[in-house]
Design a protein around this motif. Sequence first.
Motif, PDB file in Angstrom:
ATOM      1  N   ASN A  12       0.931  -1.234  -0.048  1.00 54.92           N
ATOM      2  CA  ASN A  12      -0.061  -0.007   0.103  1.00 54.92           C
ATOM      3  C   ASN A  12       0.921   1.072  -0.202  1.00 54.92           C
ATOM      4  N   ASP A  13       2.137   1.164   0.667  1.00 53.89           N
ATOM      5  CA  ASP A  13       2.797   2.272   0.789  1.00 53.89           C
ATOM      6  C   ASP A  13       3.428   2.652  -0.670  1.00 53.89           C
ATOM      7  N   ASP A  14       3.600   1.371  -1.349  1.00 55.74           N
ATOM      8  CA  ASP A  14       4.116   1.527  -2.908  1.00 55.74           C
ATOM      9  C   ASP A  14       3.208   2.562  -3.567  1.00 55.74           C
ATOM     10  N   LEU A  15       1.838   2.052  -3.555  1.00 58.23           N
ATOM     11  CA  LEU A  15       0.882   2.779  -4.209  1.00 58.23           C
ATOM     12  C   LEU A  15       0.655   4.161  -3.837  1.00 58.23           C
ATOM     13  N   SER A  16       0.889   4.311  -2.699  1.00 62.75           N
ATOM     14  CA  SER A  16       0.852   6.010  -2.055  1.00 62.75           C
ATOM     15  C   SER A  16       1.675   6.892  -2.852  1.00 62.75           C
ATOM     16  N   GLU A  17       2.852   6.389  -3.238  1.00 62.33           N
ATOM     17  CA  GLU A  17       3.902   6.958  -4.014  1.00 62.33           C
ATOM     18  C   GLU A  17       3.454   7.828  -4.924  1.00 62.33           C
ATOM     19  N   PHE A  18       2.384   7.318  -5.812  1.00 62.35           N
ATOM     20  CA  PHE A  18       1.857   7.879  -7.078  1.00 62.35           C
ATOM     21  C   PHE A  18       0.536   7.996  -7.208  1.00 62.35           C
ATOM     22  N   LEU A  19      -0.286   7.573  -5.963  1.00 55.80           N
ATOM     23  CA  LEU A  19      -1.798   7.670  -6.173  1.00 55.80           C
ATOM     24  C   LEU A  19      -2.122   8.372  -4.687  1.00 55.80           C
ATOM     25  N   ASP A  20      -3.201   9.056  -4.962  1.00 54.40           N
ATOM     26  CA  ASP A  20      -3.718   9.840  -3.676  1.00 54.40           C
ATOM     27  C   ASP A  20      -4.339   8.907  -2.602  1.00 54.40           C
ATOM     28  N   THR A  21      -3.507   8.228  -1.792  1.00 56.42           N
ATOM     29  CA  THR A  21      -4.121   7.038  -1.136  1.00 56.42           C
ATOM     30  C   THR A  21      -3.028   6.908  -0.050  1.00 56.42           C
ATOM     31  N   SER A  22      -3.327   6.154   0.907  1.00 59.02           N
ATOM     32  CA  SER A  22      -2.493   5.683   2.080  1.00 59.02           C
ATOM     33  C   SER A  22      -2.598   4.172   2.448  1.00 59.02           C
ATOM     34  N   ASP A  23      -1.757   3.850   3.319  1.00 57.60           N
ATOM     35  CA  ASP A  23      -1.792   2.390   3.781  1.00 57.60           C
ATOM     36  C   ASP A  23      -3.263   2.124   4.743  1.00 57.60           C
ATOM     37  N   ALA A  24      -3.475   3.264   5.388  1.00 58.66           N
ATOM     38  CA  ALA A  24      -4.482   3.368   6.456  1.00 58.66           C
ATOM     39  C   ALA A  24      -5.947   3.257   5.431  1.00 58.66           C
ATOM     40  N   THR A 135      -2.896  -5.771 -15.656  1.00 57.37           N
ATOM     41  CA  THR A 135      -2.669  -5.479 -16.959  1.00 57.37           C
ATOM     42  C   THR A 135      -4.010  -4.696 -17.718  1.00 57.37           C
ATOM     43  N   ILE A 136      -5.056  -4.640 -16.785  1.00 48.45           N
ATOM     44  CA  ILE A 136      -6.336  -3.897 -17.228  1.00 48.45           C
ATOM     45  C   ILE A 136      -6.629  -2.842 -16.654  1.00 48.45           C
ATOM     46  N   LEU A 137      -6.075  -2.267 -15.462  1.00 49.30           N
ATOM     47  CA  LEU A 137      -6.164  -1.577 -14.627  1.00 49.30           C
ATOM     48  C   LEU A 137      -5.781   0.092 -14.922  1.00 49.30           C
ATOM     49  N   ASN A 138      -6.808   1.118 -14.651  1.00 52.16           N
ATOM     50  CA  ASN A 138      -6.372   2.191 -15.001  1.00 52.16           C
ATOM     51  C   ASN A 138      -5.229   2.607 -13.903  1.00 52.16           C
ATOM     52  N   PRO A 139      -3.851   3.156 -14.520  1.00 51.53           N
ATOM     53  CA  PRO A 139      -2.813   3.299 -13.347  1.00 51.53           C
ATOM     54  C   PRO A 139      -2.925   4.443 -12.538  1.00 51.53           C
ATOM     55  N   THR A 140      -3.982   5.149 -12.673  1.00 45.90           N
ATOM     56  CA  THR A 140      -4.477   6.393 -11.934  1.00 45.90           C
ATOM     57  C   THR A 140      -5.750   6.352 -11.173  1.00 45.90           C
ATOM     58  N   ASP A 141      -6.319   5.347 -11.287  1.00 46.99           N
ATOM     59  CA  ASP A 141      -7.489   4.869 -10.279  1.00 46.99           C
ATOM     60  C   ASP A 141      -7.283   4.211  -9.106  1.00 46.99           C
ATOM     61  N   ARG A 142      -7.412   4.800  -8.059  1.00 52.19           N
ATOM     62  CA  ARG A 142      -6.763   4.209  -6.708  1.00 52.19           C
ATOM     63  C   ARG A 142      -7.715   3.298  -6.068  1.00 52.19           C
ATOM     64  N   ARG A 145      -6.716   0.004  -8.596  1.00 49.31           N
ATOM     65  CA  ARG A 145      -5.523  -0.359  -8.447  1.00 49.31           C
ATOM     66  C   ARG A 145      -5.074  -0.839  -6.921  1.00 49.31           C
ATOM     67  N   ALA A 146      -5.915  -0.429  -5.950  1.00 51.65           N
ATOM     68  CA  ALA A 146      -5.561  -0.770  -4.587  1.00 51.65           C
ATOM     69  C   ALA A 146      -6.197  -2.343  -4.401  1.00 51.65           C
ATOM     70  N   ILE A 147      -6.915  -2.630  -5.090  1.00 49.45           N
ATOM     71  CA  ILE A 147      -8.131  -3.948  -4.710  1.00 49.45           C
ATOM     72  C   ILE A 147      -7.153  -5.110  -5.450  1.00 49.45           C
ATOM     73  N   PHE A 148      -6.807  -5.010  -6.740  1.00 52.18           N
ATOM     74  CA  PHE A 148      -6.449  -6.261  -7.334  1.00 52.18           C
ATOM     75  C   PHE A 148      -4.864  -6.727  -7.443  1.00 52.18           C
ATOM     76  N   GLY A 149      -4.825  -8.244  -7.562  1.00 56.93           N
ATOM     77  CA  GLY A 149      -3.467  -8.476  -7.467  1.00 56.93           C
ATOM     78  C   GLY A 149      -3.540  -9.703  -9.004  1.00 56.93           C
ATOM     79  N   ASP A 150      -2.385 -10.413  -9.036  1.00 57.35           N
ATOM     80  CA  ASP A 150      -2.326 -11.284 -10.091  1.00 57.35           C
ATOM     81  C   ASP A 150      -1.806 -12.551  -9.592  1.00 57.35           C
ATOM     82  N   GLY A 151      -2.398 -13.730 -10.172  1.00 59.46           N
ATOM     83  CA  GLY A 151      -2.148 -14.995  -9.510  1.00 59.46           C
ATOM     84  C   GLY A 151      -3.036 -16.173 -10.404  1.00 59.46           C
TER      85      GLY A 151
END
Length: 325
Positions: A12-24, A135-142, A145-151
């Motif tokens: 989550n901290d990685d995402l917060s570096e370029f999205l308007d979001t936070s770990d909390a 691969t199908i998520l909008n890179p600017t949609d917090r 981007r916060a919800i999905f992972g790959d596997g």
Amino acid sequence: MGTSIPEQVVTNDDLSEFLDTSDAWIRQRTGIRERRVVRPGTSTGDLAVLAAEGALKSAGSGEADLVILATTTPDHPCPATAPDVAQRIGLTGVPAFDLSAVCSGFLYGLSCAAGFIRSGAAERVLLIGADTYSTILNPTDRTTRAIFGDGAGAMVLRAGHPGEPGELAGVTLGSDGALRDLITIPEGGSRHPVGDELTAEGRYFTMRGKSVYRHAVQRMVESATRACELAGWRLSEVDHLVAHQANARIISAVGERLRLPAERCAVNLDRLGNTAAASIPLALADAATAGALRPGHRTLLTAFGGGATWGGAALTWPDITPVAV
């Protein structure tokens, strides 16, 4: 069973570096702290191959009469990815097809596999759930981007006998196309072809979160209850609930409405996020590996996905060791 998850961890901290979001913010709304994401050049088919190889190793045989790949992120719009996966694991000539039911895909595939086996058309079926939603998520949609992972997760099913450990005791499925806009990629298909000018928003995955929550909880509870009825179980007899790992709030709400305590509800989305069609097999494998899911346990599966689609399944857990690749 076999599983495969990418090595790359995105916190989550990685995402917060370029999205308007936070770990909390992310943890409070989703229960997710990190997810796995493929690196450029790695496809859904690559993860599916690894999970399939693990499942065949776990089963003690490299044989299968049919390959079903549940995914909504295939390697190409055409052809299907399953035949390539089958060829890469040494099953050239075996029938193979993709199945698209979004996050309900693994349960739809489970029902298909059971139908082939019960009809006598197949003795052993390799069922794979694999997705690379990064691969199908909008890179600017917090939110997405916060919800999905790959596997990817895979399972070998075979013909058996009533009462045998591993028995699939009941499956139920449903859909409602009137809800198609809840979870969608609006453009890029035959209605809005690739040749047209695609909008920045329309080419990416979108989801109406509040509506999805309401419908997901309702349909997952209904499906789980119906699967129990088909199996002849009382809900109080269920040892483990493995719900699609969409959101911690959804899992909690479904468990509460089914009156199942939290310790009987599998949760791994905190580490993997929502892995779509791979969600249920990955959660099953994690629970089995951790010892929470043991041979003979009455296990209840349920999911809700785009389409809208939903489903439930009841099975007794067999004495198997999932193989992570």
